[in-house]
Scaffold this active site. Sequence first.
Site, PDB file in Angstrom:
ATOM      1  N   ARG A   1       0.844  -1.216   0.000  1.00 38.88           N
ATOM      2  CA  ARG A   1       0.000   0.000   0.000  1.00 38.88           C
ATOM      3  C   ARG A   1       0.875   1.261   0.000  1.00 38.88           C
ATOM      4  O   ARG A   1       0.590   2.242   0.685  1.00 38.88           O
ATOM      5  CB  ARG A   1      -0.939   0.030   1.216  1.00 38.88           C
ATOM      6  CG  ARG A   1      -1.877  -1.130   1.309  1.00 38.88           C
ATOM      7  CD  ARG A   1      -2.912  -1.134   0.201  1.00 38.88           C
ATOM      8  NE  ARG A   1      -3.683  -2.355   0.245  1.00 38.88           N
ATOM      9  CZ  ARG A   1      -3.282  -3.509  -0.300  1.00 38.88           C
ATOM     10  NH1 ARG A   1      -2.145  -3.567  -0.983  1.00 38.88           N
ATOM     11  NH2 ARG A   1      -4.013  -4.581  -0.205  1.00 38.88           N
TER      12      ARG A   1
ATOM     13  N   SER B  40     -11.101  -1.215   3.566  1.00 49.46           N
ATOM     14  CA  SER B  40     -10.303  -1.461   4.779  1.00 49.46           C
ATOM     15  C   SER B  40      -9.808  -0.131   5.324  1.00 49.46           C
ATOM     16  O   SER B  40      -9.170   0.627   4.601  1.00 49.46           O
ATOM     17  CB  SER B  40      -9.104  -2.345   4.454  1.00 49.46           C
ATOM     18  OG  SER B  40      -9.562  -3.575   3.956  1.00 49.46           O
TER      19      SER B  40
ATOM     20  N   GLU C  19      -5.619   3.705   6.399  1.00 41.32           N
ATOM     21  CA  GLU C  19      -5.234   3.575   4.980  1.00 41.32           C
ATOM     22  C   GLU C  19      -5.745   4.769   4.169  1.00 41.32           C
ATOM     23  O   GLU C  19      -5.027   5.284   3.317  1.00 41.32           O
ATOM     24  CB  GLU C  19      -5.804   2.262   4.431  1.00 41.32           C
ATOM     25  CG  GLU C  19      -5.377   1.983   3.007  1.00 41.32           C
ATOM     26  CD  GLU C  19      -6.046   0.723   2.449  1.00 41.32           C
ATOM     27  OE1 GLU C  19      -5.797  -0.365   2.998  1.00 41.32           O
ATOM     28  OE2 GLU C  19      -6.793   0.852   1.478  1.00 41.32           O
TER      29      GLU C  19
END
Length: 398
Positions: A170, A288, A389
């Site tokens: 990520r 998420s 995130e």
Amino acid sequence: MLSSMTSFADITTIAVGGEIDRFVEPTTRVGVIEAVEEADAKGLPLFVIGGGSNVLVSDEPFHGVVVRDARRAITVPDEAAPVEGGDRTVHVNAEAGCNWDDFVDFCVGLGLEGVEGLSGIPGTVGASVVQNIGAYGQEVGTSVESVEVWDRKDKQTRNLTAAEMRFGYRMSALKASMYQAPAVPAGEFFPTPRYVVLSVTFALTHSDTGTVGYGQLAKALGVEVGDRMATRDIRNAVLKVRASKGMLEDATRYAAPAMQGTKKAELVDVALQAQQGQADPNRHSCGSFFMNPILTAQQAALLPPDAPRFDATLPNGKPGIKTSAAWLIDHAGFHKGFKTTQNAEAGLSTLHTLALTNRGQAGAHDIETLAKTVQDGVERAFGVRLVPEPVVVGFSLR
Ligand SMILES: Cc1cc2nc3c(=O)[nH]c(=O)nc-3n(C[C@H](O)[C@H](O)[C@H](O)COP(=O)(O)OP(=O)(O)OC[C@H]3O[C@@H](n4cnc5c(N)ncnc54)[C@H](O)[C@@H]3O)c2cc1C
């Protein structure tokens, strides 16, 4: 196109966020560069937004410019080239504003392997490389050949190679330019990275079968991990598994005036079918919400023995251990559907511990309260501070 009175709530999947002073949708490459350059030259806050599926913006008005690239073309430069020497690589270029799942569908339809496991991830091609989207054993970075960007610092276009993109979990050079430490924005390039993506060139493989790279997916397909299956079947299975976990964006959003035309109409219909049965309370989320923490061996040793542990690489390049944010949240006592109070407008997804959801009327402050409650609880239980995130704008979730 220029429009006024658009708010972040209108253009984000979690459907929260304040009104935008100026919302611009350039339809040409030079238009995108000019819009970015104009805001930068005037010193205005700049938010280059894609599908708004990985951002959480405060309820306050945004006194700056939001740029959404309205270019969505996909081209196959070497489509007609003969396959030489057994090389089955096919290059595909997509403009930054192209809807990500439209792109995946196009590639699967053309008999190309490489992105089928990333089916159903919301957002755009431009943003896909910012955080190196990943799911079901695939990451976009492994299929990227180069990324055409506008460099806001040096005021020029550049072609960044996959190596220059420094893809990680990520993470990319673009995302790295936005932060000075996890969840701590770098002043100069936030919430928009130094490099604005104009288009991405992918190197895919000419093959209508792909590898099933993930246990849950293999189970859904009734095969073993590592088996090869038709990419179309993999795509359909991924969409089914995602729907069962409430991890598809709510496709009804494309009927809203601020979202119309940003995704191919026929694929909106497919997405509406795929999400049938997805529970309603989970419609508005950023997917998420927390990243899986990557810990040092010493930190990981403090976790309970049954906590998940996977080999990983720390940001400093040294070996680390990745654990599961969902496991930590659940074992800290925050189960699916958790809310801070009975009437709270925000709650954990009823299907997925890791997704924070707007149950309909939540503001950014409701999501903030829930996120901080989870972060504090996990830290108390396991000594690990979870890092969000999504790109959090206008307040802080450290
Ligand atoms: C239901 C759901 C499921 C999800 N599942 C997954 C998953 O499985 N795996 C995964 O990795 N992610 C997942 N996500 C997160 C999200 O889909 C990805 O992060 C996606 O790439 C965000 O794309 P976007 O266009 O919506 O970006 P936005 O949210 O609009 O923007 C995110 C960031 O990218 C920047 N950005 C956008 N466009 C550009 C551009 N052209 N140039 C430079 N910077 C740009 C923005 O400035 C911002 O900083 C999920 C989200 C949701 C809502």
